[in-house]
Design an enzyme around this catalytic site. Structure first.
Site, mmCIF file in Angstrom:
data_model
loop_
_atom_site.group_PDB
_atom_site.id
_atom_site.type_symbol
_atom_site.label_atom_id
_atom_site.label_comp_id
_atom_site.label_asym_id
_atom_site.label_seq_id
_atom_site.Cartn_x
_atom_site.Cartn_y
_atom_site.Cartn_z
ATOM 1 C CD GLU A 114 -3.036 -0.739 0.163
ATOM 2 O OE1 GLU A 114 -3.006 0.450 -0.607
ATOM 3 O OE2 GLU A 114 -3.799 -1.758 -0.175
ATOM 4 C CB SER A 396 -55.798 -10.547 -17.360
ATOM 5 O OG SER A 396 -56.103 -11.608 -18.346
#
Length: 756
Positions: A114, A396
């Site tokens: 890092e 429907s």
């Protein structure tokens, strides 16, 4: 005399000019370069002074550095609509590692991968910044990223948003200033301790000690070199480097850490090579939930899953952003949905495999206020959310959206427009469409066809409108498909309860569509507040919404949706079912359904319910007639609960909608589409009697503003000026439907899809 000689004067002037030119000094290259250098130096000095001034202005506005913020877990907290906490993302009980519990091997790994110059820099590293700047200029990285020290990364995790668009010059200046202060106030071991405990490690874990126990079941000091390297490498991309789901990327990242340690002189090349030989799964525990899920989080699980996805779509990472997310979730309604599906004994569910999905939307703003992703789901976190699945056809319930809504909107149809329920074959095919009863009823009004949910009149309405205009209509209601829809989709579209609830909400509010929204506010770690709301767009005329609503009210009071009826409540809704296709229908009872839906709404809430099985083709996984009715019954229970303390009022009729009576039935038509006649005494009595009768039994069948209408007509269907048959076709839709592999088609000779 000579002076006055013009010729002499010209010669003299030339002589003097040449003399002057010979006497003038030309600027040297050295003096010009000196001026340029001085100018550049002045500009640089100005930029430095200006930059320094701007830096200190920004730094003066930075938040105060505190140990509390540095030690906090950094987890995101999600709240409901009442600002009560639902859950934190990550483990509630973080395993904090004190400095003496962090082995030197891990410190070496973290620093090597890092921030190699961690022990030499003082919070901000000019060498890293220069390297990052060069990479930015050469296209090696993006924007202001890449030059952060461990101190700066810790400050970012503790104080600032990780959203890329928030990485402004001001934020970077404040980040650098706080990093300098951090380095001055704490020693390097303390800073590393803060960092090791702060970072998100995937699978709900914050801090490397927590991750060590989650992945390997032991503390950091007991990890071997390869395991330590994996733990050190995860924070860079926790999802990508997850050893459970991404073994290849996790191995690659672990090896990068080992190489960095070797290059940094913390291990030998031989040690790195030996560690690389270890399998990434060595010592890895069987994956398990990161923590016990709270009761609230379990109940709200499907909603939380969508909130996290929504936050990411907005550019935030909830797992590394230390955010406060305020949602639209009504936790009381969410609990009711959950209890109805899982604990309520008033419902008799076929078995525990039977599933329900539901979405509740506020029609006034599109806020999703409750969502059910399934029932009997166990302890799975962020599992399958059936409420947002779009692979089931809505039966429907599609008819008001795709057939009758567009017919009113584009063709100005009246509710008494005549449709033909007779033999019908899809254009360009030999596929015959049928209804559930395999019978025909001849001429009927659009209102009656919708109330009884007849298939053939609906498809004839769609054919008159045309696929193109119909698809344009539903697209404005949130339904988007890669390919053109087909005629059979007029009795069933692939969709989710989320889409259906949002679309029907436009009927409820008078024609405005709001995109469904989960999040109302996000507060970042540094206190920046972002508010969100859905801006509505006009999807249809208010007259269309009102006329559809007026017909759907009767679906509940006298049609297929009577199971959803609630005394004293004005509401409208539509049922929908899907039968099995012909090629497998023989394997199931003749009355079996595959899916059952109910979409319904009041002025306050729009709700869509789906019921069925995840694997409907497996033996026994079908809906019996009683199971098919559960969708409307579930809606009825939930809507009654939500409306118990709400005032129920009817919808107001728009001024361009008129009332007339056809064969004694109250019908609606648009201004200019039918005759405007006076109301005779008989029809006034009918209207008064009808309103009084319906109001005493169920408010939803009455109309509060019929007295303002100005027309009535007792003419028969055949003589009505607005009545025309719908068998004529439009050029855009008369050809055979195009093939669409992404959409289900009506099986040959099966007309049961979406029959009620």
């Amino acid at each position: 005399m000579a002076d006055n000689d013009p010729k002499y004067s010209r010669v003299a002037r030339r002589h003097e000019e040449e003399k002057g030119r010979r006497g003038a000094k030309k600027p040297t290259n050295k003096s010009l370069a000196k001026k340029i250098i001085l100018g550049v130096l002045a500009f640089i000095l100005l930029m430095v002074v200006g930059g320094a001034t701007l830096f200190f202005v920004y730094a003066s506005q930075a938040p105060r550095l505190t140990a509390t913020r540095l030690e906090s877990s950094g987890s995101t907290i999600i709240y409901d609509a009442s600002n009560h906490k639902i859950t934190s993302l990550g483990t509630e009980n973080r395993d904090y590692a004190h400095s003496n519990e962090i082995p030197q091997q891990l410190k070496n790994a973290v620093v090597s991968i890092e921030d190699k110059r961690f022990y030499k820099s003082h919070g901000v590293d000019p060498f890293r910044i220069a390297g990052a700047a060069w990479a930015n200029l050469t296209g090696g990285s993006n924007g202001l990223q890449g030059g952060s020290t461990l101190e700066q990364q810790l400050i970012k995790l503790s104080y600032f948003s990780t959203k890329r668009s928030d990485q402004t010059l001001k934020r970077k200046a404040q980040e650098a200033w706080l990093a300098l202060q951090l380095d001055r106030m704490y020693d390097k071991d303390q800073i590393l301790t803060f960092y090791v405990n702060k970072v998100f490690m995937g699978n709900g874990c914050y801090g490397m000690q927590t991750a060590s126990r989650y992945y390997y079941g032991k503390s950091l000091k007991n990890l071997d070199l390869a395991q330590t390297a994996l733990i050190a490498g995860i924070p860079n991309a926790p999802t990508d480097y997850n050893p459970y789901s991404n073994k290849q990327l996790a191995t690659q990242r672990r090896n990068e850490v080992l190489d960095a340690m070797a290059n940094n002189g913390k291990i030998t090349a031989a040690q790195a090579a030996q560690a690389k030989q270890e399998s990434i799964t060595y010592g890895l525990k069987k994956q398990r939930p990161a923590s016990q899920v709270s009761k609230k989080a379990k109940i709200a699980d499907p909603y939380l899953k969508q909130v996290i996805a929504d936050a990411k779509a907005k550019g935030y990472d909830p797992y590394s952003g230390s955010l406060r997310i305020y949602t639209n979730l009504n936790m009381d309604y969410q609990k009711k949905l959950y209890n109805l599906a899982n604990d309520d004994t008033s419902f008799i569910f076929p078995d525990n495999k039977f599933q329900i999905a539901a979405t509740v939307v506020n029609p006034r703003n599109g806020a999703v206020i409750a969502m059910l992703g399934g029932r009997k789901t166990g302890n799975v976190t962020y599992g399958l959310n059936r409420a947002v699945q779009t692979d089931r056809t809505n039966g429907s319930t599609a008819k008001p959206l795709m057939d009758y809504g567009p017919a009113i909107e584009y063709l100005d149809w009246a509710t008494y427009h005549v449709l033909d329920d007779s033999k019908y074959v899809y254009p360009g095919t030999n596929i015959q469409l049928n209804d559930f009863d395999h019978s025909y009823k001849g001429k009927m009004t659009m209102r009656q066809a919708l109330i009884e949910s007849r298939n053939i009149p609906a498809i004839r309405a769609l054919q008159s409108v045309g696929i193109t205009r119909s698809q344009d209509f539903i697209q404005k209601l949130g339904f988007s498909y890669k390919k053109d829809l087909e005629f059979q989709n007029g009795i069933g579209m692939p969709s989710s309860t989320l889409q259906n609830a949002a679309a029907y909400a436009a009927f409820a509010n008078g024609g405005t569509y709001y995109k469904p929204s989960y999040i109302r506010t996000i507060v970042t770690a540094d206190g920046d507040v972002k508010n969100y709301s859905s801006s509505g767009t006009r999807a249809m005329k208010s007259s269309t919404a009102y006329m559809i609503t007026d017909m759907l009210k009767q679906v509940i009071t006298k049609g297929t949706g009577t199971g959803a009826r609630i005394a004293g409540i004005y509401q409208a809704g539509k049922t929908g079912t899907n039968a099995y296709p012909d090629d497998v229908a023989s394997q199931f009872p003749a009355s079996a359904d595959m899916d059952s839906w109910f979409n319904g709404y009041t002025k306050q809430y729009s709700m869509s319910i789906w019921t069925g099985y995840d694997h409907p083709y497996e033996p026994g996984n079908y809906l019996s007639p009683s199971a098919s009715r559960l969708a409307s019954q579930f809606y009825q229970q939930m809507m009654a609960y939500m409306m118990q303390d709400k005032e129920s009022t009817d919808w107001t009729k728009p001024s361009d909608v008129y009332v007339k009576y056809v064969r004694g039935n109250r019908e609606l038509y648009l201004a200019g589409s039918g005759p405007v006649l006076s109301i005779d005494n008989d029809d006034k009595k009918k209207e008064s009697s009808s309103s009084s009768s319906s109001s005493s039994s169920d408010k939803s069948s009455s109309s509060s503003d019929d007295s303002s209408s100005s027309s009535s007509d007792s003419s028969s269907l055949s003589s009505s000026s607005a009545a025309t048959t719908a068998s004529s076709t439009q050029s855009s839709s008369s050809s055979a439907p195009a093939s669409n592999s992404t959409l289900p088609t009506t099986p040959s000779n099966n007309g049961n899809n979406g029959h009620s």
